[in-house]
Motif scaffolding. Sequence first.
Motif, short mmCIF file in Angstrom:
data_model
loop_
_atom_site.label_atom_id
_atom_site.label_comp_id
_atom_site.label_asym_id
_atom_site.label_seq_id
_atom_site.Cartn_x
_atom_site.Cartn_y
_atom_site.Cartn_z
N ILE A 11 38.65 -8.61 11.46
CA ILE A 11 38.26 -7.54 9.91
C ILE A 11 37.73 -9.49 9.21
O ILE A 11 36.42 -8.23 8.29
N ILE A 12 37.83 -10.10 9.18
CA ILE A 12 37.80 -10.76 8.19
C ILE A 12 35.76 -11.25 8.87
O ILE A 12 35.07 -11.15 7.91
N GLN A 13 36.01 -11.55 10.29
CA GLN A 13 34.17 -12.17 10.93
C GLN A 13 33.50 -10.92 10.08
O GLN A 13 32.35 -11.02 9.36
N GLY A 14 34.06 -9.36 10.43
CA GLY A 14 33.20 -8.28 9.67
C GLY A 14 32.86 -8.57 8.95
O GLY A 14 31.09 -7.63 8.58
N LEU A 15 33.63 -8.37 8.14
CA LEU A 15 33.23 -9.10 6.45
C LEU A 15 32.28 -9.90 5.60
O LEU A 15 31.32 -9.32 4.96
N GLY A 51 30.63 -9.23 18.96
CA GLY A 51 31.10 -6.95 17.52
C GLY A 51 30.06 -7.50 16.28
O GLY A 51 29.68 -6.44 15.76
N SER A 52 30.09 -8.25 15.70
CA SER A 52 28.91 -8.41 14.54
C SER A 52 27.58 -8.09 15.42
O SER A 52 26.77 -6.71 14.64
N ILE A 229 36.47 -4.96 17.87
CA ILE A 229 35.91 -3.56 17.72
C ILE A 229 36.23 -3.67 15.75
O ILE A 229 35.28 -3.26 15.37
N ALA A 230 37.57 -4.48 15.96
CA ALA A 230 37.74 -5.13 14.58
C ALA A 230 36.37 -4.98 13.49
O ALA A 230 35.57 -5.16 12.46
N ALA A 231 35.71 -6.39 14.09
CA ALA A 231 34.89 -6.69 13.51
C ALA A 231 33.48 -5.75 13.38
O ALA A 231 32.72 -6.13 12.78
N THR A 235 32.09 -4.49 10.47
CA THR A 235 30.61 -5.02 10.03
C THR A 235 29.69 -3.98 9.64
O THR A 235 28.51 -4.01 8.96
N TYR A 236 29.23 -3.22 10.49
CA TYR A 236 28.59 -1.91 10.37
C TYR A 236 29.17 -1.57 8.85
O TYR A 236 27.71 -1.34 7.81
N PHE A 237 29.98 -1.23 8.10
CA PHE A 237 30.16 -0.47 6.69
C PHE A 237 29.90 -2.35 5.79
O PHE A 237 29.89 -1.61 4.94
#
Length: 270
Positions: A11-15, A51-52, A229-231, A235-237
């Motif tokens: 989540i941190i990576q995706g954000l 993932g990102s 998957i979390a990333a 990342t999308y949003f």
Amino acid sequence: MNYLIYIFLGIIQGLTEPLPISSSGHLYLMKQLFNTNLLNDLNFEIVVNFGSFIAIFFIFYKDIIKLINGFFKYIFDKKNKKKYYNDFKYCMLIIIGTIPVGIAGIFLKDIIENTLTRTWILGICFLITALALFIVKNIKGTKDDYDITYKDAVIIGLLQVVALTPGISRSGTVLVACLLCNLKRDSALKYTFMLYFPVSVASMILGVKDLVNTPNINELVLPYFLGMIAAMVVTYFSYKWLSDWVKKGKLWKFSIYCLILGIFVLFYFR
């Protein structure tokens, strides 16, 4: 508990990957704040970065297909060269903008890891990012996608090298450089993430060998997958959030966050 930690790190990576707040800086900061070996798992970084990559590719896949198609048709279709010139030129702009950071990554990697990964440097870099984002808060620009010049690509590419330092956001640096080169906000955002793809692909290719040779890889498949998957989803949003704020001229709000974070780092780790 480890599964939850992997998801949290994803989540941190995706954000932080799309947002102009430095994903590498946040990862290094978390290594200093939390005592867990998971934060030293470079293979996990490769997985969540993938993932990102998937999320951002999904957002831009139509543009990517169009550019690749136009690039090769310009080369091989002699009758319709003019029709595909803009796509060919844009691909060349991406290549030129990527070369400086590619060379710097090869020759300066060890220097950056051994010299610039200091907590006080991280705090200063967050403050630099904050200042850069604030400076361009009112710039709108006049250049469209195909108005970018080769000179612009060189300048933007050179400034992207600075983002190799943890705490200096890559997306933020390139966005600022694009806006300073008088690109419209939409065009600046697009070119920023077009430059993301070659750098990201190169990093993943270099890391595949280590990933395959990871000890106990079978035990890590599920936690790695959950983190990826979390990333990807976040990342999308996160990109959608960035896109909205860039178009509305709200980059300065990210500068406030980086300012507060930089001050916190300098005082907390003094």
